[in-house]
Design a protein around this motif. Structure first.
Motif, PDB file in Angstrom:
ATOM      1  N   HIS A 201       0.791  -1.229   0.000  1.00 22.13           N
ATOM      2  CA  HIS A 201       0.000   0.000   0.000  1.00 22.13           C
ATOM      3  C   HIS A 201       0.824   1.280   0.000  1.00 22.13           C
ATOM      4  CE1 HIS A 201      -3.260  -2.753   0.741  1.00 22.13           C
ATOM      5  NE2 HIS A 201      -2.717  -3.160   1.874  1.00 22.13           N
TER       6      HIS A 201
ATOM      7  N   ASN B 162      -2.862 -18.126  14.027  1.00 22.90           N
ATOM      8  CA  ASN B 162      -2.224 -17.145  13.150  1.00 22.90           C
ATOM      9  C   ASN B 162      -0.703 -17.222  13.291  1.00 22.90           C
ATOM     10  OD1 ASN B 162      -4.773 -15.414  12.381  1.00 22.90           O
ATOM     11  ND2 ASN B 162      -4.843 -15.650  14.611  1.00 22.90           N
TER      12      ASN B 162
ATOM     13  N   LYS C  38      -0.133  -9.311  20.401  1.00 25.63           N
ATOM     14  CA  LYS C  38      -1.438  -9.833  19.991  1.00 25.63           C
ATOM     15  C   LYS C  38      -1.478 -11.362  19.990  1.00 25.63           C
ATOM     16  CE  LYS C  38      -3.020  -5.710  19.223  1.00 25.63           C
ATOM     17  NZ  LYS C  38      -4.032  -5.109  20.130  1.00 25.63           N
TER      18      LYS C  38
ATOM     19  N   SER D  90       0.732  -6.180   6.203  1.00 24.24           N
ATOM     20  CA  SER D  90      -0.192  -5.047   6.304  1.00 24.24           C
ATOM     21  C   SER D  90      -1.593  -5.464   6.751  1.00 24.24           C
ATOM     22  CB  SER D  90      -0.277  -4.303   4.970  1.00 24.24           C
ATOM     23  OG  SER D  90      -0.697  -5.164   3.921  1.00 24.24           O
ATOM     24  N   ASP D  91      -1.910  -6.757   6.625  1.00 25.72           N
ATOM     25  CA  ASP D  91      -3.222  -7.203   7.094  1.00 25.72           C
ATOM     26  C   ASP D  91      -3.197  -7.661   8.555  1.00 25.72           C
ATOM     27  OD1 ASP D  91      -1.840  -9.552   6.803  1.00 25.72           O
ATOM     28  OD2 ASP D  91      -3.291 -10.520   5.465  1.00 25.72           O
ATOM     29  N   ASN D  92      -2.049  -7.438   9.237  1.00 26.61           N
ATOM     30  CA  ASN D  92      -1.948  -7.772  10.656  1.00 26.61           C
ATOM     31  C   ASN D  92      -2.374  -6.618  11.564  1.00 26.61           C
ATOM     32  OD1 ASN D  92       1.039  -9.646   9.978  1.00 26.61           O
ATOM     33  ND2 ASN D  92      -0.996 -10.469  10.382  1.00 26.61           N
ATOM     34  N   TYR D  93      -2.745  -5.491  10.978  1.00 28.55           N
ATOM     35  CA  TYR D  93      -3.184  -4.352  11.787  1.00 28.55           C
ATOM     36  C   TYR D  93      -4.253  -3.566  11.021  1.00 28.55           C
ATOM     37  CZ  TYR D  93       0.196  -1.904   8.786  1.00 28.55           C
ATOM     38  OH  TYR D  93       0.887  -1.414   7.706  1.00 28.55           O
ATOM     39  N   LYS D  94      -5.035  -2.808  11.765  1.00 25.51           N
ATOM     40  CA  LYS D  94      -6.127  -2.035  11.172  1.00 25.51           C
ATOM     41  C   LYS D  94      -5.757  -0.577  10.962  1.00 25.51           C
ATOM     42  CE  LYS D  94      -9.805  -4.988  13.013  1.00 25.51           C
ATOM     43  NZ  LYS D  94     -11.020  -5.057  13.864  1.00 25.51           N
ATOM     44  N   ASN D  95      -4.857  -0.065  11.802  1.00 30.27           N
ATOM     45  CA  ASN D  95      -4.429   1.322  11.653  1.00 30.27           C
ATOM     46  C   ASN D  95      -2.982   1.451  12.127  1.00 30.27           C
ATOM     47  OD1 ASN D  95      -4.471   2.037  14.630  1.00 30.27           O
ATOM     48  ND2 ASN D  95      -6.631   1.481  14.335  1.00 30.27           N
ATOM     49  N   TYR D  96      -2.353   2.528  11.707  1.00 33.75           N
ATOM     50  CA  TYR D  96      -0.934   2.734  12.012  1.00 33.75           C
ATOM     51  C   TYR D  96      -0.660   2.890  13.501  1.00 33.75           C
ATOM     52  CZ  TYR D  96      -0.204   3.462   6.988  1.00 33.75           C
ATOM     53  OH  TYR D  96      -0.132   3.307   5.616  1.00 33.75           O
TER      54      TYR D  96
ATOM     55  N   GLN E 289      -1.589   1.106  15.784  1.00 40.54           N
ATOM     56  CA  GLN E 289      -1.305  -0.209  16.354  1.00 40.54           C
ATOM     57  C   GLN E 289       0.172  -0.576  16.212  1.00 40.54           C
ATOM     58  OE1 GLN E 289      -4.547  -2.291  14.161  1.00 40.54           O
ATOM     59  NE2 GLN E 289      -5.166  -3.030  16.188  1.00 40.54           N
TER      60      GLN E 289
END
Length: 262
Positions: A13, A206, A213, A240-246, A248
């Motif tokens: 991204h 996971n 986490k 990048s799919d291990n978090y929802k926002n920066y 974190q």
């Protein structure tokens, strides 16, 4: 121990050249730069990264190439393919020097059976690679990767014993568990040659999570690293799919930092 971040955590991204300012804005002052395409090995792109590094007062600890595009072919039996791969390797080493990096995180060969490998051929190539990296002031750091030969601890032992040029290591926590081993088992093999650390978490479902986490026992791992004298940097490397926002990512940094200093 300093806590850094890998630009791989933003893939696909964020463009590589934009990742340095982003990492600095998140509170990271050090990190690993993941080069995502062949064009990013070129000197002109390196100068662009250097400009971003200087503008953001950022430390580039290590470089990680788009390894599957050429690293396995450094060991190919077809010489011309091997030579072409080596040209890319040299470009990455020169770029690492330009950026002031200490380490080159290296994947190398894909999985294979040790008895089927022509030992002297492999170790001669490793000597060439470590020497070439060393000419640029870069430490070649073999990473333990579950789909590569480096997941095999017997191979890592041989690598240390049979290479005449110094070989170093990047320890990756998630890759250790993916290979069915513990990070401590790899530390036993790598010893004081560990020069770089990839920090991540996992649980029963996971294989890669943000630190904090999952259920990784960081205190145990960090104590083992302390025994071998490792106190350099821990690079958070996730997907990048291990978090929802920066935010974190910053929380993960604080989590690991607090464990290191507790």
């Amino acid at each position: 121990m300093d806590i850094g971040l890998s630009s791989a955590s933003f893939y696909p991204h964020v463009n590589t050249e934009d990742s340095i300012a982003l990492m600095k804005n998140l509170g990271f002052k050090i990190g690993e730069i993941f080069l995502n395409s062949d064009s990013e090995y070129e000197e002109d792109f390196g100068k662009l990264l250097l400009q971003q590094k200087l503008e953001n007062d950022f430390i580039i600890n290590s470089i990680h190439a788009f390894s599957s595009s050429f690293e396995p072919y450094l060991f190919d039996r077809y010489k011309r393919r091997r030579d072409d791969a080596f040209l890319k390797f040299k470009k990455v080493c020169k770029l690492a020097k330009l950026l002031g990096a200490r380490c080159y995180t290296f994947h190398g060969m894909r999985c294979g059976k040790l008895h089927e490998i022509h030992g002297n051929f492999i170790f001669d190539i490793y000597n060439k690679l470590t020497y070439t990296a060393g000419e640029q002031g870069i430490k070649l750091c073999q990473e333990n990767v579950f789909w590569c030969l480096s997941s095999n601890t017997d191979f890592l032992y041989e690598l240390k014993e049979k290479c005449t040029e110094p070989i170093y290591f990047t320890l990756d926590i998630k890759q250790a568990y993916r290979a069915g081993k513990t990070p401590e088992e790899y530390i036993d093999v790598m010893g004081s040659a560990v020069e770089n650390l990839h920090v991540n978490d996992r649980d029963g479902e996971n294989s890669c999570l943000l630190p904090g986490k999952g259920n990784v026992d960081y205190k145990k791992i960090l104590c083992k690293l302390k025994e071998i004298g490792y106190n350099k940097v821990g690079i958070i490397e996730v997907y990048s799919d291990n978090y929802k926002n920066y935010c974190q990512l910053k929380e993960a940094k604080d989590y690991i930092y607090n464990i290191c200093n507790s």
